[in-house]
Enzyme design. Sequence first.
Site, PDB file in Angstrom:
ATOM      1  N   GLU A 232       0.878  -1.178   0.000  1.00 18.39           N
ATOM      2  CA  GLU A 232       0.000   0.000   0.000  1.00 18.39           C
ATOM      3  C   GLU A 232       0.906   1.215   0.000  1.00 18.39           C
ATOM      4  O   GLU A 232       1.590   1.497   0.991  1.00 18.39           O
ATOM      5  CB  GLU A 232      -0.922   0.044   1.213  1.00 18.39           C
ATOM      6  CG  GLU A 232      -1.887   1.215   1.144  1.00 18.39           C
ATOM      7  CD  GLU A 232      -2.489   1.611   2.469  1.00 18.39           C
ATOM      8  OE1 GLU A 232      -2.685   2.823   2.700  1.00 18.39           O
ATOM      9  OE2 GLU A 232      -2.737   0.724   3.292  1.00 18.39           O
ATOM     10  N   CYS A 266      -3.642   7.937   4.990  1.00 18.07           N
ATOM     11  CA  CYS A 266      -3.463   7.200   3.736  1.00 18.07           C
ATOM     12  C   CYS A 266      -4.592   7.492   2.757  1.00 18.07           C
ATOM     13  O   CYS A 266      -4.364   7.614   1.554  1.00 18.07           O
ATOM     14  CB  CYS A 266      -3.393   5.699   4.007  1.00 18.07           C
ATOM     15  SG  CYS A 266      -1.997   5.195   5.029  1.00 18.07           S
TER      16      CYS A 266
END
Length: 466
Positions: A232, A266
């Site tokens: 990620e 994020c």
Amino acid sequence: MTRHITCISPVDGRVYVDRPTASEAEIRTTLERARAAQKAWRRVPLSERIARVIGFVDVLKGLGPQIAEELAWQMGRPIRYGQGELRGLEERARYMAEVAPAALAPVRPIDDRPGFERYVAREPVGLVFTIAPWNYPYLTTVNSVVPALIAGNAVLLKSAAQTLLVGDRFQQAFAAAGLPEGLFTHIVLGHSQTEAILSGGQVDHVAFTGSVEAGRAMERAAAGTFTTLGLELGGKDPAYVAPDANLTFAIENLVDGAFFNSGQCCCGIERIYVHEQRYDAFVKGFVELTAQYALGDPLDPATTLGPMARTNLADVVRAQTREAIDKGARAHIDPGSFPRDEAGTPYLAPQVLTDVDHTMAVMREESFGPVIGIARVRDEDEAIALMNDSPYGLTASVWTEDVATARRVGERIETGTVYMNRCDYLDPGLAWTGVKDTGYGASLSSLGYGSLTRPKSYHLRLSTGG
């Protein structure tokens, strides 16, 4: 010579945590103990593995006040919000425990063949290496650690330098919950040591959250070892405000989505495209609400916006903001109204920019800080084109009262998750994944067990002899 990993507190610039890296002998012993512990752990009944992991969650919850203060010192999150991360950790851990029996159950072919027993079992991969970031260190870590252990794996955790104490708290909580010794280990490593573990094929799966550049380094290090990776990486998450949006609701949630945790999320909102019919009213409300933040010491309960984790990160945001203004963007927030905003420090006021375009870094490159660009769009097609004009694809949100609109727009957006009237949230029932330079792999949901297990087929022919 022993190398040290140091956390410099953004609160006052002093050393908050200092730890020596593990020696080569300690790394070797840790890996050997993890392998040995995993061989026994995989044979422990699933129900008992789940019980131990849930016990870990309960222990962490009891450390909530301590953890909130540690997070404030380590990465600047206001103490008033510190325990919220543990609530998210509990939600994800309990969900992954709930779906584990079905997710890990044998898969049987749809055709029944008399005289045979046929199924595909899900076996643990072995040793999972979680390399966690600092921005949501508990939430991002739990995504892989909890399902990995439930699935029967051993886990090695490398916490980010900025949040070293998080790994300590995981270790403390797992020990208190009765996890077998050696099965989970928080280890302090330098970059070269991390790369050596990967290049040596000493782990079976790597769960990494971090920058695109660091993700590429993970791939290079693991090349040729056949170690699997879940990556990620970066994000530049957009929002589209449609003509029928509930403006008050959209403003409230998008301001929070842009500036919570000083924008260091994020899946935080980094750019907004507003239909021209609602643009002026949206910008007015957005600026008014942003101006209400209180920037200051994160240990002060009145603070709603703490410092960024490091000065160099704040400087990236300052540079993007300056560049945008030099190219014609309009800044709506006067930094002078936030007395704690100081150049050369991680304390940075929120900023709202309009008259922005995609020649500006603030609209295309990851900011990961308290700045947002808001652009006017003529229609849905223009919004979609701009939302896709990015090397990243983690999440995107559509603000509308019409589900059909959200689905139609969502189908055309290059992203891992589509939200309607929500942002900056991970639903543990859905796969957490990304496209393009955001990386690959999936965590959470029943699909999250896929990368932490391997299929093993059984084709058992029953004897017909007498």
